[in-house]
Design an enzyme around this catalytic site. Structure first.
Site, PDB file in Angstrom:
ATOM      1  N   TYR A   1     -14.405  60.973 139.874  1.00 16.00           N
ATOM      2  CA  TYR A   1     -14.108  61.843 138.731  1.00 16.00           C
ATOM      3  C   TYR A   1     -14.176  63.302 139.168  1.00 16.00           C
ATOM      4  CZ  TYR A   1     -14.507  64.079 134.170  1.00 16.00           C
ATOM      5  OH  TYR A   1     -14.315  64.893 133.087  1.00 16.00           O
TER       6      TYR A   1
ATOM      7  N   SER B   1     -13.834  69.994 133.531  1.00 18.78           N
ATOM      8  CA  SER B   1     -15.232  69.594 133.513  1.00 18.78           C
ATOM      9  C   SER B   1     -16.001  70.448 134.501  1.00 18.78           C
ATOM     10  CB  SER B   1     -15.335  68.115 133.925  1.00 18.78           C
ATOM     11  OG  SER B   1     -16.667  67.754 134.194  1.00 18.78           O
TER      12      SER B   1
END
Length: 145
Positions: A122, A109
């Protein structure tokens, strides 16, 4: 091709999309990357036990202020996003090194490169994955992986 998923009861859409390839050139196996035994069982079900390419795509998120995150929530994110990648790579590296070939693809990501508000946990997990992969990329060049 072997497609994996943690919950095989949700395989219907994949089976429909696979059409005639299902059972011929595509198999669907159960894999929970948070479980050592699941990784071993899944890899044991791969025809010939030979894996040329692995795509690590499992991931979970956690959105909210850091102080609201519980230890079990944080552990779940890291167990899936970081340790799941580690489990699978560790299980496959010996055979790839022995053959001196293989590809390891890890879906990450942009949050592995830059943190985003309320995505602290995250982002931290994806930063860990980026560091792992950058280190491995250099080490595994000599093995053509």
């Amino acid at each position: 091709v072997v497609a994996t998923m943690r919950d095989l009861s949700r395989r219907g859409p994949l089976e429909e999309a696979a059409g005639e390839t299902l059972g011929v050139t595509l198999r669907i196996l159960r894999l929970d990357v948070t479980s050592d035994s699941s990784v071993a069982e899944c890899l044991g079900g791969v025809p010939g036990g030979h894996v040329d390419v692995v795509v690590n795509n499992a991931g979970v998120g956690l959105v909210g202020p850091l102080e609201a995150a519980t230890a079990p929530q944080v552990q779940r994110v890291f167990d899936t996003n970081v340790f799941g990648v580690l489990r699978l790579i560790q299980a496959l590296l010996p055979q790839m090194k022995q053959r001196r070939s293989g590809h390891i693809v890890v879906v990450s990501s942009v949050m592995g490169l830059q943190g985003v508000a309320f995505n602290d946990i995250y982002a931290a997990s994806k930063f860990a994955v980026e560091g792992l992969c950058e280190s491995l990329a250099v080490q595994l060049l000599q093995f053509n992986i």
